[in-house]
Design a protein around this motif. Structure first.
Motif, PDB file in Angstrom:
ATOM      1  N   VAL A   8       0.849  -1.191   0.000  1.00 33.76           N
ATOM      2  CA  VAL A   8       0.000   0.000   0.000  1.00 33.76           C
ATOM      3  C   VAL A   8       0.888   1.245   0.000  1.00 33.76           C
ATOM      4  O   VAL A   8       1.806   1.361   0.813  1.00 33.76           O
ATOM      5  N   VAL A  22      -8.945   1.622   1.364  1.00 32.62           N
ATOM      6  CA  VAL A  22      -8.542   2.783   0.557  1.00 32.62           C
ATOM      7  C   VAL A  22      -9.508   3.947   0.806  1.00 32.62           C
ATOM      8  O   VAL A  22      -9.088   5.103   0.948  1.00 32.62           O
ATOM      9  N   SER A  78     -12.070   6.077  -8.236  1.00 36.29           N
ATOM     10  CA  SER A  78     -11.212   4.937  -7.950  1.00 36.29           C
ATOM     11  C   SER A  78     -11.189   3.984  -9.141  1.00 36.29           C
ATOM     12  O   SER A  78     -12.152   3.927  -9.914  1.00 36.29           O
TER      13      SER A  78
END
Lengths: 117, 333
Positions: B41, B179, B238
């Protein structure tokens, strides 16, 4: 304003326009440069543009990897799944999740900010 | 006169140069990478103030870590976690708010190709593939008895009730939720420009410091070093991709990947990859799995109905996309 003033103003606008176009094409930046970043867990082990062969100690042994000509290859890893070794040579990134090791090959001046995979 | 003109010229020239440099100057970005949710990440924030940017990035990762812990089915994430919920299969169990949000979202989508109860089948496949074996159909059917969204019930007091033997696997959606919570943290910290990338599940905040949209490449399923396309990801949106090329095992030349069809318990065979652009990372994550497991034409119809943009690479290598996908594409690199 006099004729000379107009000429000067037009010259300045032209020069600015040329510089703007140059900036858009990225011409001002130098050629593509590769930066390798090797991270284990939350620790960065190697971050450099130099090619290198690394042996990274991990809890189960060591990971042998090769950073060369803008690519990365994990030669061996003690992980059970061996996904990272099977990936072969990559010019972008290789991750060994069981050993929490990631290698990213970043091309400076790259045309993308991230990859969806 | 000449001197006056010279001064004017210099003044004008300097003004244009200052404007040019000021307009094109990029703000510095600060990023941090961590291993969370079984993936890498990275959170990147663009900000003038280094301390504030670092603080925001750290807070976002810390928040994601909480989601990672409570949605981990293999390690005990404490009270209200998925691990403990699965241990309470057959009884009601009060879960953490984040976990409740994820399960509620899945339930709200109704019956689909995304089934978070497939854990028994997934475990069966993993156990066999490690030994380079395949499960037989009777084993798969036996595991499927415990699967199905109808075997999960939620109540308003954050209680989740799983039928006895049913366990949840939120691997296909928790990353997206993580996220989104990181995105919210960055918003709260007044960051105007950021990119969160959780193993290819990307969400962007604002535009880049040069005023351009963030550019996201979509990896080719056939060549990991090639991109299918590059898109301009609109502010706040996204993108996520599900494919058969990340986690798989080959046996006798056949690829067995981790995306299982809930109707038969076998890996989906219609497509190589499905990329979805959605309003949230959780939605993109969820629907990339759903569309991957559908026939491409049906997936595109559903995507357009849900106002999602998708790009699918079918099993025979064809690229198919929703009607608005081309608007996202970067025309010139």
């Amino acid at each position: 304003m006099k004729k000379g003033d107009w000429i000067l103003i037009i010259a300045v606008i032209l020069i600015s326009g040329v510089m703007f176009v140059i900036s858009l094409t990225g011409f001002l930046e130098s050629g593509e440069k590769t930066v390798y970043k090797v991270q284990q867990g939350n620790q960065i082990i190697y971050s450099s543009s130099e090619d290198k062969e690394l042996f990274v100690p991990v809890p189960d042994g060591e990971i042998h990897l090769l950073l060369k000509n803008g690519t990365v290859k994990i030669i061996s890893s003690p992980c059970s799944e061996q996904f990272c070794v099977r990936q072969g040579v990559s010019s972008r990134s290789i991750v060994c999740l069981p050993e929490q090791l990631s290698v990213v090959v970043k091309k400076v001046q790259e045309k993308t900010d991230a990859i969806s995979y | 006169m000449c001197f006056q003109n010279f001064n004017k010229t210099i003044g004008l020239f300097c003004a244009v140069i200052v404007l040019f440099i000021g307009g094109c100057g990029k703000l510095p970005d600060y990023s941090e990478t961590a291993f969370l949710m079984d993936t890498v990440v990275t959170v990147k924030a663009v900000c003038q103030n280094e301390t504030e940017a670092n603080k925001a990035v750290r807070s976002a990762l810390d928040r994601m870590k909480l989601v990672a812990d409570i949605s981990d089915r293999f390690n005990d994430g404490g009270e209200g976690s998925l691990y403990r919920l699965n241990k309470h299969s057959g009884q009601g169990y009060v879960v953490e708010k984040d976990l409740f949000n994820i399960i509620s979202y899945v339930k709200s989508q109704g019956k689909s190709q995304f089934d978070c109860t497939l854990a028994p089948v997934t475990d069966l496949w993993q156990k066999k593939l490690v030994l380079k074996q395949l499960p037989v159909s009777s084993e798969i059917n036996n595991a499927l008895r415990y699967c199905g969204q109808d075997k999960v019930k939620i109540t308003s007091d954050m209680k989740v009730v799983l039928n006895k033997g049913t366990t949840l696997d939120l691997g296909g959606i928790a990353k997206g939720y993580g996220v989104d919570v990181a995105y919210d943290v960055l918003m709260e910290q007044k960051v105007n420009s950021a990119l969160i990338n959780a193993g290819g599940n990307v969400r962007v905040l604002g535009k880049k410091s040069d005023g351009q949209n963030w550019r996201i490449g979509v990896q080719s399923p056939t060549d990991k070093d090639k991109l299918l396309t590059v898109i301009n990801l609109p502010e706040g949106k996204s993108v996520a991709t599900s494919g058969d090329y990340q986690r798989y095992t080959e046996i006798n030349g056949v690829r067995y990947h981790h995306l299982l069809n809930p109707s038969d318990g076998y890996p989906g065979r219609f497509n190589r990859s499905a990329t979805v652009v959605a309003a949230t990372a959780m939605e993109a994550d969820y629907y990339s799995t759903v569309f991957f497991l559908m026939k491409a034409d049906e997936a595109i119809k559903l995507a357009e109905k849900k106002c999602l943009d998708i790009l699918i690479v079918t099993a025979d290598g064809q690229q198919k996309c929703s009607c608005n996908w081309h608007k996202l594409k970067v025309q010139k690199l």
